[in-house]
Design a protein around this motif. Structure first.
Motif, PDB file in Angstrom:
ATOM      1  N   ARG A 186      25.111   7.946  26.674  1.00 14.88           N
ATOM      2  CA  ARG A 186      26.135   7.596  25.681  1.00 14.88           C
ATOM      3  C   ARG A 186      26.161   8.623  24.563  1.00 14.88           C
ATOM      4  NH1 ARG A 186      28.052   2.099  24.013  1.00 14.88           N
ATOM      5  NH2 ARG A 186      30.050   2.611  23.106  1.00 14.88           N
ATOM      6  N   ARG A 187      24.984   9.060  24.146  1.00 20.23           N
ATOM      7  CA  ARG A 187      24.905  10.075  23.085  1.00 20.23           C
ATOM      8  C   ARG A 187      25.542  11.392  23.494  1.00 20.23           C
ATOM      9  NH1 ARG A 187      21.717  10.314  18.429  1.00 20.23           N
ATOM     10  NH2 ARG A 187      22.188  12.345  18.953  1.00 20.23           N
ATOM     11  N   ALA A 206      22.671  -3.446  29.205  1.00 25.15           N
ATOM     12  CA  ALA A 206      23.215  -2.177  28.723  1.00 25.15           C
ATOM     13  C   ALA A 206      23.314  -2.175  27.202  1.00 25.15           C
ATOM     14  CB  ALA A 206      24.584  -1.916  29.353  1.00 25.15           C
ATOM     15  N   GLU A 207      23.831  -3.255  26.632  1.00 25.28           N
ATOM     16  CA  GLU A 207      23.930  -3.342  25.168  1.00 25.28           C
ATOM     17  C   GLU A 207      22.558  -3.215  24.511  1.00 25.28           C
ATOM     18  OE1 GLU A 207      26.486  -3.284  23.114  1.00 25.28           O
ATOM     19  OE2 GLU A 207      27.903  -3.199  24.779  1.00 25.28           O
ATOM     20  N   PHE A 213      21.465   0.393  24.488  1.00 21.33           N
ATOM     21  CA  PHE A 213      22.139   1.232  23.490  1.00 21.33           C
ATOM     22  C   PHE A 213      21.509   1.118  22.107  1.00 21.33           C
ATOM     23  CE2 PHE A 213      26.112   0.663  26.231  1.00 21.33           C
ATOM     24  CZ  PHE A 213      25.852   1.816  26.941  1.00 21.33           C
ATOM     25  N   THR A 214      20.837   0.018  21.837  1.00 21.02           N
ATOM     26  CA  THR A 214      20.261  -0.185  20.505  1.00 21.02           C
ATOM     27  C   THR A 214      18.746  -0.026  20.478  1.00 21.02           C
ATOM     28  OG1 THR A 214      20.109  -2.574  20.873  1.00 21.02           O
ATOM     29  CG2 THR A 214      22.142  -1.734  19.845  1.00 21.02           C
ATOM     30  N   ASP A 254      31.270   7.258  28.277  1.00 22.19           N
ATOM     31  CA  ASP A 254      31.757   5.982  27.750  1.00 22.19           C
ATOM     32  C   ASP A 254      32.006   4.964  28.858  1.00 22.19           C
ATOM     33  OD1 ASP A 254      34.086   7.113  28.763  1.00 22.19           O
ATOM     34  OD2 ASP A 254      34.952   7.455  26.788  1.00 22.19           O
ATOM     35  N   ASP A 279      27.909  11.650  19.688  1.00 22.76           N
ATOM     36  CA  ASP A 279      28.193  10.245  19.376  1.00 22.76           C
ATOM     37  C   ASP A 279      28.360   9.965  17.885  1.00 22.76           C
ATOM     38  OD1 ASP A 279      25.571  10.282  18.457  1.00 22.76           O
ATOM     39  OD2 ASP A 279      24.952   8.510  19.582  1.00 22.76           O
ATOM     40  N   LEU A 300      20.867   5.094  29.793  1.00 24.96           N
ATOM     41  CA  LEU A 300      22.170   4.757  29.215  1.00 24.96           C
ATOM     42  C   LEU A 300      22.332   5.239  27.785  1.00 24.96           C
ATOM     43  CD1 LEU A 300      22.959   1.173  30.553  1.00 24.96           C
ATOM     44  CD2 LEU A 300      23.653   3.394  31.474  1.00 24.96           C
ATOM     45  N   SER A 301      21.348   5.005  26.947  1.00 27.87           N
ATOM     46  CA  SER A 301      21.450   5.411  25.548  1.00 27.87           C
ATOM     47  C   SER A 301      21.637   6.921  25.427  1.00 27.87           C
ATOM     48  CB  SER A 301      20.204   4.969  24.787  1.00 27.87           C
ATOM     49  OG  SER A 301      20.255   5.395  23.451  1.00 27.87           O
ATOM     50  N   TYR A 358      33.218   1.247  28.082  1.00 30.61           N
ATOM     51  CA  TYR A 358      33.213   1.077  26.631  1.00 30.61           C
ATOM     52  C   TYR A 358      34.364   1.859  26.014  1.00 30.61           C
ATOM     53  CZ  TYR A 358      28.773  -0.837  27.880  1.00 30.61           C
ATOM     54  OH  TYR A 358      27.801  -1.597  28.472  1.00 30.61           O
TER      55      TYR A 358
END
Length: 146
Positions: free
Chosen positions: A97-98, A115-116, A119-120, A102, A131, A93-94, A8
């Motif tokens: 990422r935080r 994965a997307e 993240f949400t 990346d 993040d 993953l979330s 990302y």
């Protein structure tokens, strides 16, 4: 086995192999390094400007030391690619990422779509991290500094 990397970032991927932290210290031309559990990520601080990729190994999903390494590096100015490798699970993953990761190279492939979605999953967060999202307590208590 072909390694699947979820990345990302918009810059060019690093093609150099990652060397160990100990080997990195002895090389002047290495641009990628791999942190193992127990390695001191802060030992890399004097070299951050020449490191294009830092891989953080998660040999077990239960070993959370890599989260601390990632956050410490990001808070101290590392802007290069930060990749979680190893036993990386979709549930993590979330959170990864935080903390500043990346890119991800999990042992078991994870689809880009999954994965997307990961993240949400949690639109509100409790901890302050790197993040940029404000923790929920900051919205509840605007006078408090996030």
């Amino acid at each position: 086995m072909v390694e699947t990397v979820l990345r990302y970032r918009t810059d060019e991927p690093v093609g150099d192999p990652a060397v160990t932290v100990d080997a990195f210290a002895a090389q002047s031309n290495a641009t990628a390094v791999r942190i193992e559990p127990g390695d001191d990520a802060l030992a890399l601080l004097p070299h951050l400007e020449r490191i294009a990729l830092i891989e953080v190994n998660f040999p077990s999903f239960a070993d959370g030391r890599g989260y601390s390494a990632a956050r410490s590096l990001r808070e101290r100015g590392y802007t290069g690619e930060l990749r979680a490798v190893g036993d990386v699970l979709i549930d993590q993953l979330s959170h990864m990422r935080r903390c500043g990761f990346d890119s991800f190279a999990p042992d078991k492939p994870i689809s880009a779509e999954a994965a997307e979605a990961a993240f949400t999953t949690w639109p509100e967060v409790y901890q302050q991290t790197v993040d940029g999202r404000a923790p929920i307590w900051a919205a509840r208590h605007p006078a408090a500094k996030a």
